[in-house]
Design an enzyme around this catalytic site. Structure first.
Site, PDB file in Angstrom:
ATOM      1  N   ARG A  99       0.816  -1.219   0.000  1.00 63.82           N
ATOM      2  CA  ARG A  99       0.000   0.000   0.000  1.00 63.82           C
ATOM      3  C   ARG A  99       0.848   1.267   0.000  1.00 63.82           C
ATOM      4  O   ARG A  99       0.351   2.353  -0.287  1.00 63.82           O
ATOM      5  CB  ARG A  99      -1.001  -0.038   1.161  1.00 63.82           C
ATOM      6  CG  ARG A  99      -2.073  -1.116   0.944  1.00 63.82           C
ATOM      7  CD  ARG A  99      -3.098  -1.125   2.065  1.00 63.82           C
ATOM      8  NE  ARG A  99      -2.527  -1.485   3.333  1.00 63.82           N
ATOM      9  CZ  ARG A  99      -2.397  -2.740   3.785  1.00 63.82           C
ATOM     10  NH1 ARG A  99      -2.806  -3.740   3.039  1.00 63.82           N
ATOM     11  NH2 ARG A  99      -1.873  -2.978   4.965  1.00 63.82           N
ATOM     12  N   GLU A 105       6.245  -9.206  15.575  1.00 69.02           N
ATOM     13  CA  GLU A 105       5.749  -9.589  16.902  1.00 69.02           C
ATOM     14  C   GLU A 105       6.121 -11.058  17.173  1.00 69.02           C
ATOM     15  O   GLU A 105       6.600 -11.397  18.245  1.00 69.02           O
ATOM     16  CB  GLU A 105       4.237  -9.395  16.916  1.00 69.02           C
ATOM     17  CG  GLU A 105       3.681  -9.253  18.302  1.00 69.02           C
ATOM     18  CD  GLU A 105       2.174  -9.024  18.261  1.00 69.02           C
ATOM     19  OE1 GLU A 105       1.656  -8.668  17.182  1.00 69.02           O
ATOM     20  OE2 GLU A 105       1.548  -9.223  19.312  1.00 69.02           O
TER      21      GLU A 105
HETATM   22  P1  AMP Z   1       4.557  -1.750  11.523  1.00 68.92           P
HETATM   23  O1  AMP Z   1       5.773  -2.377  10.928  1.00 68.92           O
HETATM   24  O2  AMP Z   1       4.127  -2.371  12.815  1.00 68.92           O
HETATM   25  O3  AMP Z   1       4.650  -0.235  11.605  1.00 68.92           O
HETATM   26  O4  AMP Z   1       3.351  -2.091  10.552  1.00 68.92           O
HETATM   27  C1  AMP Z   1       3.147  -1.358   9.417  1.00 68.92           C
HETATM   28  C2  AMP Z   1       2.654  -2.194   8.273  1.00 68.92           C
HETATM   29  O5  AMP Z   1       1.601  -3.088   8.650  1.00 68.92           O
HETATM   30  C3  AMP Z   1       2.096  -1.278   7.219  1.00 68.92           C
HETATM   31  O6  AMP Z   1       2.571  -1.726   5.965  1.00 68.92           O
HETATM   32  C4  AMP Z   1       0.601  -1.396   7.353  1.00 68.92           C
HETATM   33  O7  AMP Z   1       0.028  -1.471   6.091  1.00 68.92           O
HETATM   34  C5  AMP Z   1       0.344  -2.680   8.131  1.00 68.92           C
HETATM   35  N1  AMP Z   1      -0.559  -2.502   9.275  1.00 68.92           N
HETATM   36  C6  AMP Z   1      -0.216  -2.646  10.582  1.00 68.92           C
HETATM   37  N2  AMP Z   1      -1.263  -2.445  11.390  1.00 68.92           N
HETATM   38  C7  AMP Z   1      -2.321  -2.143  10.592  1.00 68.92           C
HETATM   39  C8  AMP Z   1      -3.696  -1.790  10.830  1.00 68.92           C
HETATM   40  N3  AMP Z   1      -4.227  -1.725  12.057  1.00 68.92           N
HETATM   41  N4  AMP Z   1      -4.469  -1.507   9.749  1.00 68.92           N
HETATM   42  C9  AMP Z   1      -3.948  -1.569   8.502  1.00 68.92           C
HETATM   43  N5  AMP Z   1      -2.684  -1.901   8.220  1.00 68.92           N
HETATM   44  C10 AMP Z   1      -1.860  -2.174   9.245  1.00 68.92           C
END
Ligand code: AMP
Length: 175
Positions: free
Chosen positions: A61, A98
């Site tokens: 995305r 995680e």
């Molecule tokens: P992070 O590495 O934890 O910052 O996760 C970011 C990635 O996970 C991004 O590419 C987001 O598209 C996806 N993502 C994580 N949590 C969500 C959420 N609650 N809703 C949509 N996409 C999420």
């Protein structure tokens, strides 16, 4: 209507997707509204202090607004993909999730040394993915000028992970 309200109205919350306990922020309705898409691209560009040399988009995305912004600025767009998806020679980086680890890659000729780049994704959660993308950018000798996200989930503290790369972190809406 201001842009923050327009984005929040367009977003759709999907409970328990892709697994129980996650409230998924679905950005797809934003793309049904072409005027809002143009507004979002212009807003990202308006917030740049300096014009970047390239935009780096994170699968998948991060490709959407990342590419539109790059194209409007008339600069290159570079793809960061999950391991095994890019066809040419790659550089890669592994990072912690995680549970377990994940690996992302970039084509080795995608960035020139010394370029200043902006990293794009749809949403900042824990910051792990964007941090890994920043490390990949640095592995190719380029600099991280900043990060752009449509959504920031502030309660997860992702900014703390990115601040060492750049203080220039934009989230158009915050939760
Ligand atoms: P992070 O590495 O934890 O910052 O996760 C970011 C990635 O996970 C991004 O590419 C987001 O598209 C996806 N993502 C994580 N949590 C969500 C959420 N609650 N809703 C949509 N996409 C999420």
């Amino acid at each position: 209507m201001n842009i923050e309200t327009a984005i929040k109205q367009a977003l759709r919350d999907i409970p328990d997707f892709p697994k129980p306990g996650i409230l998924f922020k679905d950005i797809t309705p934003i793309f049904y509204d072409q005027k809002l898409c143009t507004q979002i691209v212009d807003e990202f560009i308006a917030r740049f202090e300096t014009k970047p040399d390239a935009i780096v988009g994170i699968e998948s995305r991060g490709f959407l607004f990342g590419f539109l912004v790059a194209n409007k600025l008339d600069i290159p767009f570079v793809l960061v993909r999950k391991a095994g998806k890019l066809p040419y020679k790659t550089v890669s980086i592994e990072y912690d999730l995680e549970y377990g680890t994940s690996k992302i890659e970039m084509h080795e000729d995608a960035l020139q040394k010394g370029w200043n780049v902006i990293i794009h994704d749809d949403l900042l959660a824990t910051g792990g993915t964007a941090d890994a993308a920043a490390n990949l950018v640095k592995k190719l000798g380029a600099n991280v000028l900043g990060f752009n996200f449509v959504i920031g989930l502030d309660f997860l503290g992702g900014e703390k992970k990115l601040i060492n790369h750049s203080k220039n972190i934009t989230c158009l809406v915050h939760f």
